[in-house]
Design an enzyme around this catalytic site. Structure first.
Site, PDB file in Angstrom:
ATOM      1  CB  THR A 132      -0.546   0.128   1.252  1.00  0.00           C
ATOM      2  OG1 THR A 132      -1.511   1.478   0.908  1.00  0.00           O
ATOM      3  CG2 THR A 132       0.236  -0.499   2.235  1.00  0.00           C
ATOM      4  CG  ASP A 133      -1.172   4.867  -1.129  1.00  0.00           C
ATOM      5  OD1 ASP A 133      -1.876   4.918   0.178  1.00  0.00           O
ATOM      6  OD2 ASP A 133      -1.556   6.248  -1.198  1.00  0.00           O
ATOM      7  CD  GLU A 134      -3.153   3.295   4.200  1.00  0.00           C
ATOM      8  OE1 GLU A 134      -3.151   3.412   5.613  1.00  0.00           O
ATOM      9  OE2 GLU A 134      -4.550   2.851   4.150  1.00  0.00           O
ATOM     10  CE1 TYR A 160      -3.469  -2.322   6.152  1.00  0.00           C
ATOM     11  CE2 TYR A 160      -3.125  -0.193   5.300  1.00  0.00           C
ATOM     12  CZ  TYR A 160      -3.452  -1.523   5.240  1.00  0.00           C
ATOM     13  OH  TYR A 160      -3.492  -1.723   3.232  1.00  0.00           O
ATOM     14  CE  LYS A 164      -0.096  -4.368   2.989  1.00  0.00           C
ATOM     15  NZ  LYS A 164      -0.522  -5.849   2.727  1.00  0.00           N
TER      16      LYS A 164
HETATM   17  P1  NAD Z   1     -10.842  -7.203   2.788  1.00  0.00           P
HETATM   18  O1  NAD Z   1     -10.354  -6.639   4.440  1.00  0.00           O
HETATM   19  O2  NAD Z   1     -11.229  -6.646   2.193  1.00  0.00           O
HETATM   20  O3  NAD Z   1      -9.784  -8.165   2.382  1.00  0.00           O
HETATM   21  C1  NAD Z   1      -8.449  -8.847   3.332  1.00  0.00           C
HETATM   22  C2  NAD Z   1      -9.368 -10.591   3.019  1.00  0.00           C
HETATM   23  O4  NAD Z   1      -7.707 -11.892   3.959  1.00  0.00           O
HETATM   24  C3  NAD Z   1     -10.037 -11.105   3.718  1.00  0.00           C
HETATM   25  O5  NAD Z   1     -10.574 -11.901   3.199  1.00  0.00           O
HETATM   26  C4  NAD Z   1      -9.977 -12.055   4.411  1.00  0.00           C
HETATM   27  O6  NAD Z   1     -10.105 -12.345   5.646  1.00  0.00           O
HETATM   28  C5  NAD Z   1      -8.882 -12.696   4.722  1.00  0.00           C
HETATM   29  N1  NAD Z   1      -7.467 -12.550   5.684  1.00  0.00           N
HETATM   30  C6  NAD Z   1      -7.372 -12.228   6.502  1.00  0.00           C
HETATM   31  N2  NAD Z   1      -6.371 -12.816   7.727  1.00  0.00           N
HETATM   32  C7  NAD Z   1      -6.532 -14.255   6.674  1.00  0.00           C
HETATM   33  C8  NAD Z   1      -5.348 -15.058   7.310  1.00  0.00           C
HETATM   34  N3  NAD Z   1      -4.464 -14.711   8.159  1.00  0.00           N
HETATM   35  N4  NAD Z   1      -5.500 -15.757   6.294  1.00  0.00           N
HETATM   36  C9  NAD Z   1      -5.393 -15.858   5.554  1.00  0.00           C
HETATM   37  N5  NAD Z   1      -6.666 -15.055   4.948  1.00  0.00           N
HETATM   38  C10 NAD Z   1      -6.804 -14.204   5.834  1.00  0.00           C
HETATM   39  O7  NAD Z   1      -9.029  -6.565   2.128  1.00  0.00           O
HETATM   40  P2  NAD Z   1      -8.327  -5.699   0.785  1.00  0.00           P
HETATM   41  O8  NAD Z   1      -9.071  -4.230   1.142  1.00  0.00           O
HETATM   42  O9  NAD Z   1      -9.074  -6.608  -0.038  1.00  0.00           O
HETATM   43  O10 NAD Z   1      -7.169  -5.581   0.435  1.00  0.00           O
HETATM   44  C11 NAD Z   1      -6.299  -6.441  -0.077  1.00  0.00           C
HETATM   45  C12 NAD Z   1      -5.382  -6.040   0.476  1.00  0.00           C
HETATM   46  O11 NAD Z   1      -4.447  -5.016  -0.379  1.00  0.00           O
HETATM   47  C13 NAD Z   1      -4.122  -5.890   1.528  1.00  0.00           C
HETATM   48  O12 NAD Z   1      -3.703  -7.117   1.431  1.00  0.00           O
HETATM   49  C14 NAD Z   1      -4.303  -4.581   1.483  1.00  0.00           C
HETATM   50  O13 NAD Z   1      -2.980  -3.741   2.485  1.00  0.00           O
HETATM   51  C15 NAD Z   1      -3.820  -3.597   0.250  1.00  0.00           C
HETATM   52  N6  NAD Z   1      -3.918  -2.768  -0.257  1.00  0.00           N
HETATM   53  C16 NAD Z   1      -5.176  -2.334  -0.082  1.00  0.00           C
HETATM   54  C17 NAD Z   1      -5.548  -0.596  -0.657  1.00  0.00           C
HETATM   55  C18 NAD Z   1      -7.171  -0.743  -0.506  1.00  0.00           C
HETATM   56  O14 NAD Z   1      -7.832   0.681  -0.590  1.00  0.00           O
HETATM   57  N7  NAD Z   1      -8.309  -1.530   0.159  1.00  0.00           N
HETATM   58  C19 NAD Z   1      -4.851  -0.149  -1.038  1.00  0.00           C
HETATM   59  C20 NAD Z   1      -3.597  -0.357  -0.515  1.00  0.00           C
HETATM   60  C21 NAD Z   1      -3.484  -1.881  -0.832  1.00  0.00           C
HETATM   61  P1  TYD Z   2     -10.813   4.625   4.606  1.00  0.00           P
HETATM   62  O1  TYD Z   2     -11.690   3.735   3.535  1.00  0.00           O
HETATM   63  O2  TYD Z   2     -10.641   4.036   6.187  1.00  0.00           O
HETATM   64  O3  TYD Z   2      -9.122   4.018   4.203  1.00  0.00           O
HETATM   65  P2  TYD Z   2      -8.072   4.711   5.034  1.00  0.00           P
HETATM   66  O4  TYD Z   2      -7.549   4.924   5.968  1.00  0.00           O
HETATM   67  O5  TYD Z   2      -6.498   3.167   4.392  1.00  0.00           O
HETATM   68  O6  TYD Z   2      -7.290   5.375   3.916  1.00  0.00           O
HETATM   69  O7  TYD Z   2     -10.470   5.812   5.149  1.00  0.00           O
HETATM   70  C1  TYD Z   2     -10.584   6.452   3.959  1.00  0.00           C
HETATM   71  C2  TYD Z   2     -10.440   7.903   4.562  1.00  0.00           C
HETATM   72  O8  TYD Z   2     -11.963   8.447   4.712  1.00  0.00           O
HETATM   73  C3  TYD Z   2      -9.554   8.508   5.917  1.00  0.00           C
HETATM   74  O9  TYD Z   2      -8.831   9.659   5.658  1.00  0.00           O
HETATM   75  C4  TYD Z   2     -10.437   8.214   7.158  1.00  0.00           C
HETATM   76  C5  TYD Z   2     -12.116   8.679   6.505  1.00  0.00           C
HETATM   77  N1  TYD Z   2     -12.767   8.606   7.382  1.00  0.00           N
HETATM   78  C6  TYD Z   2     -13.915   8.889   7.426  1.00  0.00           C
HETATM   79  O10 TYD Z   2     -13.965   9.963   7.478  1.00  0.00           O
HETATM   80  N2  TYD Z   2     -15.081   8.956   8.296  1.00  0.00           N
HETATM   81  C7  TYD Z   2     -15.486   7.369   7.871  1.00  0.00           C
HETATM   82  O11 TYD Z   2     -16.051   6.576   8.600  1.00  0.00           O
HETATM   83  C8  TYD Z   2     -14.447   6.326   7.146  1.00  0.00           C
HETATM   84  C9  TYD Z   2     -14.492   5.180   7.849  1.00  0.00           C
HETATM   85  C10 TYD Z   2     -12.956   6.856   7.236  1.00  0.00           C
END
Ligand code: NAD
Ligand code: TYD
Length: 351
Positions: A132-134, A160, A164
């Site tokens: 992630t970019d985070e 978090y 990562k």
């Molecule tokens: P999500 O929370 O929707 O899904 C995570 C999945 O992993 C779930 O299905 C969960 O059951 C599974 N899981 C959790 N712990 C586990 C374990 N111990 N063993 C097996 N499975 C397990 O997450 P997401 O938003 O789809 O993100 C997926 C990946 O992408 C993550 O690694 C996250 O860091 C990365 N990512 C997410 C975003 C975003 O905006 N959502 C952006 C950049 C990177």
């Molecule tokens: P989020 O979807 O949790 O992603 P991330 O924190 O990984 O960027 O949140 C996106 C942005 O929205 C973040 O700046 C936090 C804000 N946010 C709210 O303002 N209210 C909410 O209820 C949530 C879940 C997030």
């Protein structure tokens, strides 16, 4: 067995979650000669009903299991002899990591180690870490000229992002020390179908549809760089096939929006009043701005995002309107019952 041996075999961990499930669909559609195995623990964020349409696909297998379970993972690798491993499995919600960091360290760091040890032991063409970019921390709001590049130092804010980043460093260490073939993608915020309704966009859509208040943290001025999930999937596909061993690729579509802009867009699309917005206490350590420079992925891999935010947010809202039962069941906790009913006796079995 015979079918499997002729096909490229891809392990997708976390494939019952948001991005992982979209990647499962993407790969099965795009590559008729690929088989996809999903390993997912089905935590609160994993939802088997998301994978319903592929459960009976002969090229798909679902395995319920924990990426930190060494024995289970080793047995799966021994049996399947994966060509590619794409690690999505993670605890992914910043707010939850502030409540309780420990599971983030276990899953995100140790889980990655277990998967890489198995990848070393049984051999893979590529281990891909979905990051992630985070990991870069945040940028100030008053410097719109600044972007994260792959050379930006790691500088994390939340448990978090720290977990990562730790995993990323471990992945790079396995590449250097053990010559494990790896790539890492660092993507900005994703949105689209099947995102768990605790994240900003689906939370706001689902609450607005019920005329509930919309909790905006602080002043709502924090900026996120939004990417439609399919564009992220396309980038990972390019990276595992064409990316250079050992490299990091930043993925983002230059779609920077303040949280307030996003929430107001959703309200407008749904024809709901802005009076639903409620400003609530800010997140501790809240990152101000994320903004990705994706020029390396563009120049080396020819990756370009194809869905604009205007288009993507409309499609996403439509998806949540058309698939109300998917998120209502989650909110009601009914998907746990769904799991027992649909899958209780089939755990770990080939679908
Ligand atoms: P999500 O929370 O929707 O899904 C995570 C999945 O992993 C779930 O299905 C969960 O059951 C599974 N899981 C959790 N712990 C586990 C374990 N111990 N063993 C097996 N499975 C397990 O997450 P997401 O938003 O789809 O993100 C997926 C990946 O992408 C993550 O690694 C996250 O860091 C990365 N990512 C997410 C975003 C975003 O905006 N959502 C952006 C950049 C990177
Ligand atoms: P989020 O979807 O949790 O992603 P991330 O924190 O990984 O960027 O949140 C996106 C942005 O929205 C973040 O700046 C936090 C804000 N946010 C709210 O303002 N209210 C909410 O209820 C949530 C879940 C997030």
């Amino acid at each position: 067995m015979e079918v499997r041996n002729r096909l490229m075999n891809v392990l997708v961990t976390g494939g019952a979650g948001f991005i992982g499930s979209n990647f499962v669909f993407y790969m099965l559609n795009k590559y008729p000669d690929y088989r996809v195995v999903c390993l997912d623990l089905l935590t609160y964020a994993g939802n088997l009903s998301t994978l319903e349409t592929v459960m009976n696909n002969q090229r798909f297998r679902f395995v319920k299991g924990d990426i930190t379970d060494k024995e289970l993972v080793a047995n799966l690798f021994k049996e399947e002899r994966f060509d590619y491993v794409v690690n999505f499995a993670a605890e992914s919600h910043v707010d939850r990591s502030i409540e309780d960091p420990s599971i983030f360290l276990k899953t995100n760091i140790l889980g990655t180690q277990v998967l890489m040890d198995a990848s070393r032991a049984y051999g893979v063409k590529r281990f891909h870490q979905v990051s992630t970019d985070e990991v870069y921390g945040d940028l100030p709001l008053d410097r719109p000229d600044l972007f994260f590049t792959e050379k930006t130092p790691i500088h994390t804010s939340s448990p978090y992002s720290a977990s990562k980043a730790a995993a990323d460093l471990l992945v790079q260490a396995y590449n250097r020390t053990f010559k494990l073939p790896i790539t890492i993608s660092r993507c900005s915020n994703n949105y689209g179908p099947y995102q768990f309704p605790e994240k900003l966009i689906p939370l706001m859509i689902s609450r607005a549809l019920k005329d509930d208040s919309l909790p905006v943290y602080g002043k709502g001025e924090n900026v996120r760089d939004w990417l439609y999930v399919e564009d992220h999937c396309a980038a990972i596909d390019l990276i595992i096939h064409r990316g250079k061993d050992g490299e990091v690729y930043n993925i983002g579509g230059h779609n920077e929006k303040t949280n307030l802009e996003v929430v107001k867009t959703i309200l407008k699309e749904l024809d709901k009043p802005e009076s639903l917005i409620t400003y609530v206490k800010d997140r501790a350590g809240h990152d101000m701005r994320y903004a990705i420079d994706p020029s390396k992925a563009r120049s080396e891999l020819g990756w370009e995002p194809t869905t604009s935010f205007d288009e993507g947010i409309k499609q996403t809202i439509k998806w949540y309107l058309d698939n109300r039962s998917w998120w209502e069941n989650i909110i009601n906790g009914d998907y746990q019952k769904y799991y027992t009913r649909m899958y209780g006796s089939r755990e770990g079995a080939t679908a």
